[in-house]
Design a protein around this motif. Structure first.
Motif, PDB file in Angstrom:
ATOM      1  N   ASN A  25       1.258  -1.082   0.074  1.00 55.81           N
ATOM      2  CA  ASN A  25      -0.112   0.096  -0.260  1.00 55.81           C
ATOM      3  C   ASN A  25       0.975   1.410  -0.219  1.00 55.81           C
ATOM      4  OD1 ASN A  25      -2.948   1.238   0.314  1.00 55.81           O
ATOM      5  ND2 ASN A  25      -1.391   1.806   2.545  1.00 55.81           N
ATOM      6  N   SER A  26       1.788   1.455   0.403  1.00 57.60           N
ATOM      7  CA  SER A  26       2.692   2.647   1.330  1.00 57.60           C
ATOM      8  C   SER A  26       3.039   2.290  -0.310  1.00 57.60           C
ATOM      9  CB  SER A  26       4.088   2.046   2.143  1.00 57.60           C
ATOM     10  OG  SER A  26       3.740   2.236   3.717  1.00 57.60           O
ATOM     11  N   TYR A  27       3.757   1.803  -0.731  1.00 53.15           N
ATOM     12  CA  TYR A  27       4.541   1.662  -2.661  1.00 53.15           C
ATOM     13  C   TYR A  27       3.558   2.120  -3.112  1.00 53.15           C
ATOM     14  CZ  TYR A  27       6.423   1.166  -6.945  1.00 53.15           C
ATOM     15  OH  TYR A  27       6.804   1.154  -7.836  1.00 53.15           O
ATOM     16  N   LEU A  28       2.339   1.682  -3.095  1.00 60.25           N
ATOM     17  CA  LEU A  28       1.866   1.680  -4.373  1.00 60.25           C
ATOM     18  C   LEU A  28       1.404   3.502  -4.462  1.00 60.25           C
ATOM     19  CD1 LEU A  28      -0.990  -0.554  -4.801  1.00 60.25           C
ATOM     20  CD2 LEU A  28       1.267  -0.385  -6.381  1.00 60.25           C
ATOM     21  N   ASN A  29       1.356   3.932  -3.280  1.00 59.42           N
ATOM     22  CA  ASN A  29       0.881   5.375  -2.604  1.00 59.42           C
ATOM     23  C   ASN A  29       1.883   6.134  -3.474  1.00 59.42           C
ATOM     24  OD1 ASN A  29      -1.870   6.437  -1.377  1.00 59.42           O
ATOM     25  ND2 ASN A  29      -1.303   4.361  -0.521  1.00 59.42           N
ATOM     26  N   LEU A  30       3.153   5.961  -2.660  1.00 62.75           N
ATOM     27  CA  LEU A  30       4.733   6.892  -3.718  1.00 62.75           C
ATOM     28  C   LEU A  30       4.836   6.683  -5.420  1.00 62.75           C
ATOM     29  CD1 LEU A  30       7.165   4.540  -1.101  1.00 62.75           C
ATOM     30  CD2 LEU A  30       6.639   7.438  -1.160  1.00 62.75           C
TER      31      LEU A  30
ATOM     32  N   LYS B 279       4.397  12.219 -15.021  1.00 65.73           N
ATOM     33  CA  LYS B 279       4.918  11.035 -16.046  1.00 65.73           C
ATOM     34  C   LYS B 279       5.165   9.954 -15.212  1.00 65.73           C
ATOM     35  CE  LYS B 279      10.148  11.543 -15.506  1.00 65.73           C
ATOM     36  NZ  LYS B 279      10.551  11.287 -16.337  1.00 65.73           N
ATOM     37  N   ILE B 280       4.874   8.704 -16.695  1.00 64.46           N
ATOM     38  CA  ILE B 280       5.336   7.064 -16.274  1.00 64.46           C
ATOM     39  C   ILE B 280       6.195   6.643 -15.291  1.00 64.46           C
ATOM     40  CG2 ILE B 280       4.982   4.902 -16.338  1.00 64.46           C
ATOM     41  CD1 ILE B 280       2.346   6.066 -17.200  1.00 64.46           C
TER      42      ILE B 280
ATOM     43  N   VAL C 259       1.483   6.497  -7.350  1.00 62.86           N
ATOM     44  CA  VAL C 259       0.723   7.213  -7.619  1.00 62.86           C
ATOM     45  C   VAL C 259       1.274   8.689  -7.456  1.00 62.86           C
ATOM     46  CG1 VAL C 259      -1.363   8.170  -7.433  1.00 62.86           C
ATOM     47  CG2 VAL C 259      -1.179   5.984  -7.559  1.00 62.86           C
ATOM     48  N   ARG C 260       2.016   8.996  -6.780  1.00 64.22           N
ATOM     49  CA  ARG C 260       2.132  10.198  -5.989  1.00 64.22           C
ATOM     50  C   ARG C 260       3.267  11.059  -6.647  1.00 64.22           C
ATOM     51  NH1 ARG C 260       1.150  13.326  -1.806  1.00 64.22           N
ATOM     52  NH2 ARG C 260       0.055  11.563  -0.098  1.00 64.22           N
ATOM     53  N   GLN C 261       4.277  10.476  -7.328  1.00 58.78           N
ATOM     54  CA  GLN C 261       5.030  10.394  -7.894  1.00 58.78           C
ATOM     55  C   GLN C 261       4.924  10.329  -9.247  1.00 58.78           C
ATOM     56  OE1 GLN C 261       7.802  11.283  -6.593  1.00 58.78           O
ATOM     57  NE2 GLN C 261       9.655  10.191  -7.895  1.00 58.78           N
TER      58      GLN C 261
END
Length: 64
Positions: free
Chosen positions: A33-38, A48-49, A40-42
């Motif tokens: 969950n933390s990684y996915l939030n990071l 950009k992707i 998406v924030r990037q």
């Protein structure tokens, strides 16, 4: 920490891929969950992707 409202979201990930990702992320002290939030924030911040080879990633996604 942000005071923004968090909205639950469902993400479908292949079981084996999720297990591998979770194992790696656990080893570096992050939850999936933390990684996915990071990530998406990037995406939002950089507009950009957030991957080295976005063209290759997009062609992979087109095959699905």
């Amino acid at each position: 920490m942000s005071t923004a409202t968090v909205k639950p979201t469902t993400v479908r990930i292949e079981e084996g891929l999720k297990e591998q990702a979770t194992e790696f992320l656990d080893s570096v002290g992050l939850s999936l969950n933390s990684y996915l939030n990071l990530a998406v924030r990037q995406l939002v911040n950089q507009r950009k992707i957030p991957f080295n080879n976005a063209d290759e990633l997009m062609s992979f996604l087109d095959e699905e």
